[in-house]
Design a protein around this motif. Structure first.
Motif, PDB file in Angstrom:
ATOM      1  N   UNK A 264      -5.934  18.847 -10.763  1.00  0.00           N
ATOM      2  CA  UNK A 264      -5.249  19.298  -9.544  1.00  0.00           C
ATOM      3  C   UNK A 264      -5.974  18.889  -8.267  1.00  0.00           C
ATOM      4  N   UNK A 265      -6.942  17.975  -8.382  1.00  0.00           N
ATOM      5  CA  UNK A 265      -7.657  17.509  -7.187  1.00  0.00           C
ATOM      6  C   UNK A 265      -6.702  16.785  -6.248  1.00  0.00           C
ATOM      7  N   UNK A 266      -5.785  16.035  -6.814  1.00  0.00           N
ATOM      8  CA  UNK A 266      -4.691  15.408  -6.088  1.00  0.00           C
ATOM      9  C   UNK A 266      -3.422  15.687  -6.888  1.00  0.00           C
ATOM     10  N   UNK A 267      -2.284  15.219  -6.405  1.00  0.00           N
ATOM     11  CA  UNK A 267      -1.043  15.433  -7.149  1.00  0.00           C
ATOM     12  C   UNK A 267      -1.007  14.633  -8.449  1.00  0.00           C
ATOM     13  N   UNK A 268      -1.794  13.572  -8.545  1.00  0.00           N
ATOM     14  CA  UNK A 268      -1.880  12.772  -9.769  1.00  0.00           C
ATOM     15  C   UNK A 268      -2.662  13.543 -10.820  1.00  0.00           C
ATOM     16  N   UNK A 269      -2.049  13.903 -11.969  1.00  0.00           N
ATOM     17  CA  UNK A 269      -2.687  14.833 -12.894  1.00  0.00           C
ATOM     18  C   UNK A 269      -3.355  14.224 -14.120  1.00  0.00           C
ATOM     19  N   UNK A 270      -3.117  12.946 -14.420  1.00  0.00           N
ATOM     20  CA  UNK A 270      -3.516  12.375 -15.713  1.00  0.00           C
ATOM     21  C   UNK A 270      -4.999  11.987 -15.675  1.00  0.00           C
TER      22      UNK A 270
ATOM     23  N   UNK B 249       1.887  12.150  -5.669  1.00  0.00           N
ATOM     24  CA  UNK B 249       3.208  12.726  -5.847  1.00  0.00           C
ATOM     25  C   UNK B 249       4.320  11.814  -5.388  1.00  0.00           C
ATOM     26  N   UNK B 250       3.954  10.645  -4.870  1.00  0.00           N
ATOM     27  CA  UNK B 250       4.942   9.733  -4.308  1.00  0.00           C
ATOM     28  C   UNK B 250       5.287  10.155  -2.895  1.00  0.00           C
ATOM     29  N   UNK B 251       5.253   9.227  -1.959  1.00  0.00           N
ATOM     30  CA  UNK B 251       5.506   9.591  -0.569  1.00  0.00           C
ATOM     31  C   UNK B 251       6.962   9.796  -0.243  1.00  0.00           C
ATOM     32  N   UNK B 252       7.863   9.122  -0.983  1.00  0.00           N
ATOM     33  CA  UNK B 252       9.275   9.076  -0.598  1.00  0.00           C
ATOM     34  C   UNK B 252       9.998  10.407  -0.745  1.00  0.00           C
ATOM     35  N   UNK B 253       9.405  11.381  -1.420  1.00  0.00           N
ATOM     36  CA  UNK B 253      10.009  12.709  -1.514  1.00  0.00           C
ATOM     37  C   UNK B 253       9.703  13.563  -0.289  1.00  0.00           C
ATOM     38  N   UNK B 254       8.740  13.149   0.518  1.00  0.00           N
ATOM     39  CA  UNK B 254       8.244  13.993   1.601  1.00  0.00           C
ATOM     40  C   UNK B 254       8.439  13.385   2.989  1.00  0.00           C
ATOM     41  N   UNK B 255       8.604  12.092   3.070  1.00  0.00           N
ATOM     42  CA  UNK B 255       8.725  11.424   4.355  1.00  0.00           C
ATOM     43  C   UNK B 255       8.552   9.932   4.173  1.00  0.00           C
ATOM     44  N   UNK B 256       8.167   9.259   5.229  1.00  0.00           N
ATOM     45  CA  UNK B 256       7.938   7.812   5.184  1.00  0.00           C
ATOM     46  C   UNK B 256       6.476   7.549   5.520  1.00  0.00           C
ATOM     47  N   UNK B 257       5.736   7.025   4.564  1.00  0.00           N
ATOM     48  CA  UNK B 257       4.334   6.689   4.799  1.00  0.00           C
ATOM     49  C   UNK B 257       4.248   5.509   5.763  1.00  0.00           C
ATOM     50  N   UNK B 258       3.520   5.693   6.841  1.00  0.00           N
ATOM     51  CA  UNK B 258       3.272   4.599   7.786  1.00  0.00           C
ATOM     52  C   UNK B 258       1.962   3.889   7.466  1.00  0.00           C
ATOM     53  N   UNK B 259       0.921   4.663   7.171  1.00  0.00           N
ATOM     54  CA  UNK B 259      -0.378   4.051   6.898  1.00  0.00           C
ATOM     55  C   UNK B 259      -1.294   5.050   6.209  1.00  0.00           C
TER      56      UNK B 259
ATOM     57  N   UNK C 218       0.808  -1.223   0.000  1.00  0.00           N
ATOM     58  CA  UNK C 218       0.000   0.000   0.000  1.00  0.00           C
ATOM     59  C   UNK C 218       0.842   1.274   0.000  1.00  0.00           C
ATOM     60  N   UNK C 219       2.018   1.241   0.632  1.00  0.00           N
ATOM     61  CA  UNK C 219       2.810   2.457   0.760  1.00  0.00           C
ATOM     62  C   UNK C 219       3.117   3.123  -0.556  1.00  0.00           C
ATOM     63  N   UNK C 220       3.792   2.413  -1.448  1.00  0.00           N
ATOM     64  CA  UNK C 220       4.176   2.983  -2.729  1.00  0.00           C
ATOM     65  C   UNK C 220       3.052   3.000  -3.737  1.00  0.00           C
ATOM     66  N   UNK C 221       2.245   1.953  -3.759  1.00  0.00           N
ATOM     67  CA  UNK C 221       1.170   1.860  -4.752  1.00  0.00           C
ATOM     68  C   UNK C 221       0.212   3.038  -4.651  1.00  0.00           C
ATOM     69  N   UNK C 222      -0.249   3.309  -3.444  1.00  0.00           N
ATOM     70  CA  UNK C 222      -1.222   4.388  -3.270  1.00  0.00           C
ATOM     71  C   UNK C 222      -0.570   5.748  -3.489  1.00  0.00           C
ATOM     72  N   UNK C 223       0.623   5.961  -2.954  1.00  0.00           N
ATOM     73  CA  UNK C 223       1.244   7.289  -3.059  1.00  0.00           C
ATOM     74  C   UNK C 223       1.552   7.673  -4.494  1.00  0.00           C
ATOM     75  N   UNK C 224       1.750   6.675  -5.375  1.00  0.00           N
ATOM     76  CA  UNK C 224       2.036   6.976  -6.771  1.00  0.00           C
ATOM     77  C   UNK C 224       0.817   7.131  -7.640  1.00  0.00           C
TER      78      UNK C 224
END
Length: 528
Positions: free
Chosen positions: A415-421, A228-238, A176-182
């Motif tokens: 621009x509703x979320x960082x995902x733009x496509x 926008x991907x979580x790894x640029x901003x911190x570490x997603x816990x949940x 869930x960490x990377x899949x959702x953040x991307x």
């Protein structure tokens, strides 16, 4: 005055001279970890160095691409397989204070290995043991930890309710960490959008080791980590996510046609209708290199996958009206529960036990692969498709996923979320080549560049868009230890379009020293 402006632009646009650099100190880092966790949650059993007998198995079990599997990497100081939030916090604090970069890995589905490689001293922060899931059926919500896989989440949801689901991907070993953040693309996209459209809260460890959530998280950071991907901003816990409604009966089918059976005509028609059919229907087309009927010859077969939130009878009526050229028959359709469709998308035989959703990797990666992505806004002409088939036939194992858009994706602002496509796309493409011989790597990478070039006239442009979760180092990158803003603009504009500037502003607010950085991270805009 011109000289002053030039200096400002140089600082803002040319490079991020990563502030407060500290010379890497491995011994201090390891001692720091032990000191910070000794009293409450000792980290010893979660810490792997090259001296551990289980170091290699810990490394390779969550390494998917053999191209980047290198457990003997001398730049890799340690793997922290966190078992508690405090392990994550301590890793961030100790790495930052000792000049050591971290790479954050949850499920390991990382096409370019950016979560487990670096050219400078680094630590892998592995989240696979932080995997709790809590379902609240009455509120139609769930908390899912970063290391929990989609297979585990889907299983937990199905045990709690037969009419709830999550709008996530089709591969159950994604975490869930990377899949959702991307972004989180799946087969419910046309009805419910993507994963980030259903995130309402998160828990994240920031650059200072603090846990941000709820009111402390901030709307801007929550916006950024949703796509926008979580790894640029911190570490997603949940993540806290909303669940979606699904009927008790869901229908699927998979049929294929080859070039010799006139599939080019069928696929051209698919382009015209797949984004226009009722939003309860998701249609994927997958051109694939296949064996021809003539021995020793290859051809292109296009596999058509479908998932419909409803009965087979209704699905047949929709297909007969919109794509009769496919020749779908009622016996091609299978009615089942939503949880059972997850096995269908894994290409298991109908009726296979869903217990496979709980399988986790343990073996080293067996294959090398390369993936790329595109977005298509106008139908590809038949002559263009025929050019693509010729290039594909040079591969041994290669497919191209054409994933239908439309539905609610046309209604959600970019621009509703960082995902733009969002609006205006007919479908998204994933190119995927697979090989098992290391000596074939250069040839396959060259062929991927060739087919990507062949597709250029038929896909999005200015910029040529790319999907973050299909990481592709070819669209631009920085060295591990430095962040050039001009280079970041190249890949940032393709992944995030008009949202990239806002992402840099959020980065500057929450990580101004640019600690969380890697080859395709988002840089901060420096305040002057």
């Amino acid at each position: 005055m011109k000289e002053v402006v030039s200096v400002v632009l140089l600082v803002l646009l040319v490079s991020v001279s990563d502030a407060n650099e500290t010379k890497p100190n491995t011994e201090n880092f390891l001692q720091c970890l032990h000191n910070r966790t000794r009293s409450v949650n000792p980290i010893a059993e979660s810490l792997y160095t090259h001296n551990n007998t289980t170091f290699v198995s810990s490394y390779v079990s969550y390494t998917k691409n053999k191209r980047y599997s290198n457990p003997k990497d001398t730049k890799l100081i340690a793997i922290v397989a966190a078992k508690h939030e405090s392990h994550v916090q301590s890793t961030v604090v100790c790495a930052k204070s000792n000049g050591i970069q971290i790479r954050i890995r949850s499920g390991g589905h990382d096409y370019e290995g950016l979560s487990y490689i670096s050219s400078v001293p680094f630590v892998i922060l592995d989240m696979h043991d932080i995997r709790s899931i809590t379902i609240d059926v009455s509120k139609k919500q769930a908390w899912v930890d970063a290391g929990a896989t989609l297979g585990e989440l889907y299983t937990k949801i199905s045990k709690a309710s037969k009419t709830l689901a999550f709008a996530g991907g089709v591969c159950p070993t994604l975490a869930a960490g990377g899949h959702i953040s991307g972004g989180g693309y799946g087969n419910l996209i046309r009805k419910y959008g993507i994963s980030v459209d259903h995130v309402v809260d998160a828990r994240i460890v920031d650059v200072n080791g603090n846990i941000l959530t709820g009111a402390t998280l901030g709307d801007d950071l929550l916006w950024a980590i949703r796509g926008g991907g979580g790894a640029s901003f911190g570490v997603i816990l949940s993540w806290k996510v909303n669940l979606v409604d699904v009927p008790q009966t869901v229908t699927v089918f998979k049929v294929n046609k080859t070039l010799e059976q006139g599939v080019t005509d069928v696929l051209y028609k698919w382009q015209l209708v797949s984004s226009k059919v009722p939003q309860e229907l998701f249609l994927r087309a997958m051109p694939k290199v296949a064996n021809a009927t003539v021995s020793g010859k290859k051809t292109i077969a296009v596999f058509f996958y479908a998932q419909f939130l409803g009965s087979a009878k209704k699905l047949m009526a929709i297909m007969n009206k919109n794509l009769p050229e496919l020749g779908l028959k009622s016996e091609d359709c299978y009615e089942m529960s939503w949880i059972n469709t997850t096995m269908f998308w894994m290409d298991y035989p109908v009726g296979t036990s869903t217990s496979h959703l709980l399988d986790r990797p343990s073996d080293p990666p067996r294959a090398f692969f390369k993936s790329k992505s595109d977005y298509v806004k106008k139908p590809i002409p038949k002559e263009g498709m025929e050019k693509i088939w010729k290039t594909m036939l040079n591969f041994n194992k290669m497919y191209i996923e054409w994933n239908a858009y439309g539905g609610v994706m046309d209604k959600i602002p970019a621009n509703a979320t960082a995902f733009p496509h969002r609006k205006g796309n007919l479908f998204k493409i994933q190119y995927y080549a697979l090989w098992t011989d290391a000596n074939a790597t250069d040839n396959n990478l060259g062929l991927m560049r060739e087919i990507y070039h062949e597709m250029e006239p038929y896909v999005s442009s200015n910029p040529r868009e790319a999907f973050l979760n299909y990481r592709d180092i070819d669209v631009g990158s920085n060295p591990s230890g430095k962040t050039n803003l001009e280079e970041a603009k190249i890949y940032g504009s393709k992944y995030f379009l008009g949202n990239f500037k806002r992402l840099m502003e959020v980065k500057a607010k929450y990580d101004p020293v640019n600690f969380f950085r890697f080859e395709q991270s988002i840089p901060p805009v420096r305040a002057m």
